[in-house]
Enzyme design. Structure first.
Site, PDB file in Angstrom:
ATOM      1  N   LYS A 126      -8.109  18.375  -0.368  1.00  0.00           N
ATOM      2  CA  LYS A 126      -7.615  17.320   0.521  1.00  0.00           C
ATOM      3  C   LYS A 126      -6.856  17.968   1.678  1.00  0.00           C
ATOM      4  CE  LYS A 126      -5.733  13.719  -1.517  1.00  0.00           C
ATOM      5  NZ  LYS A 126      -4.908  12.930  -2.476  1.00  0.00           N
TER       6      LYS A 126
ATOM      7  N   ARG B 178      11.057  14.472  -2.997  1.00  0.00           N
ATOM      8  CA  ARG B 178      11.841  13.250  -2.801  1.00  0.00           C
ATOM      9  C   ARG B 178      13.328  13.578  -2.743  1.00  0.00           C
ATOM     10  NH1 ARG B 178       8.463   8.994  -3.591  1.00  0.00           N
ATOM     11  NH2 ARG B 178       6.586   9.352  -4.847  1.00  0.00           N
TER      12      ARG B 178
ATOM     13  N   ARG C 164     -13.252   6.673  -7.853  1.00  0.00           N
ATOM     14  CA  ARG C 164     -12.083   7.563  -7.813  1.00  0.00           C
ATOM     15  C   ARG C 164     -11.038   7.082  -8.811  1.00  0.00           C
ATOM     16  NH1 ARG C 164      -7.451   6.758  -4.232  1.00  0.00           N
ATOM     17  NH2 ARG C 164      -6.161   8.640  -4.098  1.00  0.00           N
TER      18      ARG C 164
ATOM     19  N   THR D  57      -8.299   7.067   3.648  1.00  0.00           N
ATOM     20  CA  THR D  57      -6.979   6.480   3.898  1.00  0.00           C
ATOM     21  C   THR D  57      -6.998   5.344   4.923  1.00  0.00           C
ATOM     22  OG1 THR D  57      -6.054   8.710   3.555  1.00  0.00           O
ATOM     23  CG2 THR D  57      -4.539   6.956   4.156  1.00  0.00           C
TER      24      THR D  57
END
Length: 481
Positions: free
Chosen positions: A217, A76, A35, A275
């Protein structure tokens, strides 16, 4: 070399694993897919890593898959005049579009798309959910919130908005540039972040133009709700548990993982569980027992692949992390309970000739002395359908397309072999028999099951099955097709 396990291992490359010796060691330890995380590193650095992967591929003579993981839009807050402030539970706090530096009462959130979607009662999760704000009132340029969970908030911390579908595309300008770069580089899979709806995947597919397979995802509540529609237009799925665990209650993630893995398998779409699988191995040569159990659970559930992120990209023990995953997989797949669980999940409908062919191939292989199921495939569809059956014998995918074989490196139980162009079924059977012997998967005394589509070189036409000897002299003696 041929792996003696079915589940595949995805290893992320980074500062700790960017030289030829380490990449080779990762492959030898068990990595099937590498990856490239487009959130970090320059295009030049990623191109160098890709080149080294292809060098290892050439050395081994075995296809290796490369997955480019796109960053997705990053939400953010802005900056604070004093760098950080502490928010207390119950206080009021505003987020807005004012670019001025923040203080104890407000901060900029430079994303008008968020304000367009917010509603009273929605939550804003800051810094991976360590701070939680509840929206009381909102307008097109601000939202007044109550602090539900306080803490220190500092410059440019990430924001998650779990309760609404944001009018944001999954592909930012950076992602579009990264996608085109990755496709020109020759990656095999693209992982698409921030997926909320099937249209996000369709956009990426349109930009990829078939040069790479697109993997969605699943990391947002909206994606979980729309999973069937998203999976239908995706080539594969990644259960990205990090953001799921931020935006959803952590106790809800395990059943979601189990449900998504099963559904992806029913659709014959490869699924990665990702993860924090061996997070402690970033610093330690040994994983925790809980982490080993976590990896094992994903394998028991029937995931096609398990993934390492920082463990192999930036950790102190990248090769050991891959080797640990490999050993856990061997232990799980050698357990009688594993086969019971895998068989119990075989509950999907079979609605086509191809479905019936691959189901029959599995039943024949498991009820007689068959060494392997060999499938000739142009697009990879036949191998995907065989893998969905999770047979007890090895699966060998043979194709003249190296691109197809590389993509199949992500798929449960599939070993890949390149062949020349095939135009007759007897030639295909002979090629399969030779490959089985070359890989030491069988001898001239053994038999194999061969599936293919006739006419050849037409994707999606699986319509023929043959039980054949591995001795090609016996194949030639047989009646002509």
């Amino acid at each position: 070399m041929r792996r003696n396990r079915n589940v595949k291992i995805v290893a992320t490359l980074g500062p700790a694993s960017s030289d030829l010796a380490t990449i080779r060691a990762l492959y030898e330890a068990g990595a099937d897919v590498f990856r490239l995380n487009m959130s970090h590193g320059t295009h030049e650095e990623q191109a160098a890593r890709h080149g080294l992967i292809r060098q290892v591929e050439a050395e081994t003579g075995r296809p290796i898959a490369v997955l480019a993981d796109l960053q997705g839009p990053k939400l953010r807050v802005g900056t604070f005049g004093i760098g950080a402030v502490e928010l207390e539970e119950g206080q009021s706090f505003r987020v807005d579009l004012d670019p001025a530096e923040g203080d104890h009462h407000r901060v900029t959130l430079p994303h008008p798309e968020i304000f367009a979607a917010l509603e009273p009662g929605a939550r804003l999760l800051v810094n991976d959910g360590k701070i939680i704000l509840r929206v009381e009132t909102c307008a097109e340029d601000h939202a007044d919130c109550t602090v539900l969970v306080g803490g220190v908030i500092s410059n440019r911390k990430g924001v998650n908005v779990p309760d609404v579908v944001l009018p944001l595309r999954a592909l930012s300008d950076k992602d579009r540039a990264d996608l085109e770069f990755a496709c020109q580089l020759g990656v095999d899979w693209l992982a698409l972040s921030f997926v909320q709806r099937p249209e996000d995947v369709l956009e990426a597919r349109e930009l990829a133009r078939g040069r790479a397979a697109v993997l969605a995802k699943i990391e947002k509540p909206a994606a979980v709700k729309a999973f069937d529609a998203i999976a239908e237009v995706s080539d594969g799925i990644m259960v990205a548990r990090g953001d799921l665990g931020v935006e959803l209650p952590v106790h809800s993630v395990p059943p979601i993982q189990k449900r998504l893995v099963r559904r992806a398998r029913a659709l014959a779409k490869p699924v990665i569980v990702a993860t924090q699988m061996l997070e402690s191995m970033i610093e330690s040569p040994m994983p925790t027992r809980a982490e080993v159990s976590d990896v094992a659970t994903a394998i028991y559930e029937g995931a096609d692949a398990v993934m390492l992120s920082a463990e192999s990209a930036a950790g102190n023990y990248p090769v050991e992390a891959v080797r640990t995953m490999h050993n856990v997989a061997l232990s799980v797949e050698g357990d009688a309970t594993y086969r019971q669980v895998i068989n119990a999940f075989r509950t999907y409908e079979r609605t086509s000739v191809a479905d019936a062919i691959v189901s029959a191939a599995r039943e024949i292989a498991e009820s007689t002395d068959i060494k392997a199921i060999c499938c000739f495939t142009e697009s990879g569809t036949t191998a995907l359908k065989v893998a969905r059956e999770r047979p007890q014998v090895p699966i060998l995918a043979l194709s003249p397309s190296v691109h197809t074989l590389r993509r199949l490196c992500l798929v449960w139980g599939v070993s890949c072999v390149a062949t020349g162009s095939i135009d007759r079924f007897k030639s295909a059977v002979v090629s399969a028999a030779r490959a089985i012997r070359d890989l030491n998967m069988g001898t001239t005394e053994d038999q194999i099951v061969v599936t293919a589509g006739v006419p050849f070189n037409v994707p999606g036409t699986t319509n023929i099955l043959r039980v054949a000897p591995c001795d090609e002299r016996l194949i030639y003696r047989a009646e002509a097709e």
